[in-house]
Scaffold this motif. Structure first.
Motif, PDB file in Angstrom:
ATOM      1  N   ALA A 159      39.657   8.990  29.608  1.00  0.00           N
ATOM      2  CA  ALA A 159      38.954  10.228  29.247  1.00  0.00           C
ATOM      3  C   ALA A 159      39.591  10.941  28.063  1.00  0.00           C
ATOM      4  O   ALA A 159      38.922  11.289  27.083  1.00  0.00           O
ATOM      5  CB  ALA A 159      38.900  11.151  30.462  1.00  0.00           C
ATOM      6  N   SER A 160      40.883  11.167  28.147  1.00  0.00           N
ATOM      7  CA  SER A 160      41.555  11.956  27.119  1.00  0.00           C
ATOM      8  C   SER A 160      41.461  11.293  25.752  1.00  0.00           C
ATOM      9  O   SER A 160      41.072  11.920  24.760  1.00  0.00           O
ATOM     10  CB  SER A 160      43.025  12.172  27.505  1.00  0.00           C
ATOM     11  N   SER A 317      38.479  14.566  31.973  1.00  0.00           N
ATOM     12  CA  SER A 317      38.288  13.543  33.004  1.00  0.00           C
ATOM     13  C   SER A 317      36.949  13.718  33.715  1.00  0.00           C
ATOM     14  O   SER A 317      36.220  12.746  33.949  1.00  0.00           O
ATOM     15  CB  SER A 317      39.430  13.590  34.025  1.00  0.00           C
ATOM     16  N   GLU A 321      33.801  11.040  33.471  1.00  0.00           N
ATOM     17  CA  GLU A 321      33.238  10.389  34.662  1.00  0.00           C
ATOM     18  C   GLU A 321      31.714  10.516  34.681  1.00  0.00           C
ATOM     19  O   GLU A 321      30.994   9.573  35.025  1.00  0.00           O
ATOM     20  CB  GLU A 321      33.826  11.022  35.929  1.00  0.00           C
TER      21      GLU A 321
END
Length: 335
Positions: A159-160, A317, A321
């Motif tokens: 995510a990051s 995050s 998702e």
């Protein structure tokens, strides 16, 4: 070359090291022990979260020296878990490449004029491409969005890093700190990227399997030259490119804990691992770059953008998702 230790370092002492696999191989540790008369106890970790738990759990009293990337380092400094390093006790700093000797030029290493970390190894997140499908090396990260590679791009499931990548592709001057107004654009950019993806990976070995089995054309290499080495060893005809925007890169450093029993001995450990033999072992055994010799897959003009702390890892995050789940932008951005 003889290793010169401060008077306080005498035989029989124990140096407690917390680090990553491949950073302190037994044969290298043995040389340090023979030189110093100290015993080294090495504990390995496999994630940033585990590293934090081991150091923070007992307020850094259980270890003397550990390896951490510059982005993660900031919370250790903020919580007074690490101490400044006396660079006079690390003479091999003078042998590092210019980009690593300039410690003030690396975000997060120097605070209030004090040096908290010594660069040890790094990996840039370049672009690996199949030479049979892509004849000319891609010059920009924009290639990941190229419609010609729809369903042929292999991406890292992180995510990051992916939000940073999206912001970088949008020419954001600070891709690590998204402003509130920038989130919708970044989300839409990642939804576009998802449509180009053939799949996502987490570990280097997994990426090799997917690249071969699904005949990927382009790979965002979160592990950089390490993945390149693995793919070539697997017989895949691949090339490697550093994008013109600058490759995101993590930089792992040695640091000394507040609870270190002998800071001079800890500094001697750091200095030893800047010598040629330990440094070359990173390249030959791990496929990683060191800080004393030019990386074989990089040109002098190639730019690196060292990772920095992000504005909100939990938010990145959560939204990632939702993007992976196939949600539309409005649903991704919903509270």
């Amino acid at each position: 070359m003889a290793l010169v230790l401060p008077v306080a370092a005498v035989g029989g002492e124990v140096l407690r090291v917390l680090t990553w696999p491949g950073y302190a191989d037994p044969d290298l540790v043995k040389v340090f022990e023979q030189r110093t008369g100290a015993k080294v106890e090495v504990t390995f970790i496999d994630s940033d979260d585990t590293l934090w738990q081991r150091i923070n759990g007992n307020q850094s009293q259980d270890f003397d020296v550990f390896a951490v990337n510059t982005a993660e380092l900031q919370r250790y400094i903020a919580n007074a878990l690490v101490v400044p390093i006396d660079t006079a006790q690390v003479p091999n700093l003078a042998k590092q490449l210019p980009r690593f000797r300039n410690l003030n030029g690396i975000p997060g290493i120097v605070k209030d004029g004090k040096v908290y970390a010594v660069p040890y190894t790094f990996a840039e997140m370049g672009l690996i491409y199949d030479r049979q499908q892509i004849k000319e090396p891609p010059v920009s990260i924009q290639a990941l969005w190229d419609p010609r590679y729809r369903g042929k791009v292999l991406l890292y499931n992180g995510a990051s890093h992916n939000f940073t990548l999206a912001a970088q592709s949008l020419k954001d001057p600070n891709p690590f700190q998204l402003k509130e107004s920038e989130w919708p654009t970044a989300v839409n950019r990642l939804i576009e990227l998802r449509r180009n993806a053939m799949g996502f990976y987490s570990q280097p070995e997994e990426s090799v399997d997917l690249f071969k089995r699904k005949q990927a054309a382009l790979l965002f290499a979160n592990y950089g030259s390490q993945q390149l080495q693995l793919l070539k060893a697997a017989g895949v005809d691949v090339g490697y490119a550093i994008p013109q925007e600058g490759a995101l890169a993590w930089l792992d450093c040695w640091v000394i804990t507040r609870g270190a029993k002998n800071k001079g001995l800890a500094a001697a450990w750091i200095d030893y691992f800047l010598e040629p033999e330990p440094s070359n072992a990173l390249v030959k055994r791990q496929g990683l770059a060191n800080t004393v010799a030019a990386a074989p897959n990089m040109r002098p003009q190639d730019r690196l953008k060292w990772l920095e702390p992000v504005e909100s890892a939990p938010r990145r995050s959560l939204l990632w998702e939702r993007i992976l789940a196939g949600d539309r932008a409005s649903k991704v951005l919903a509270p």
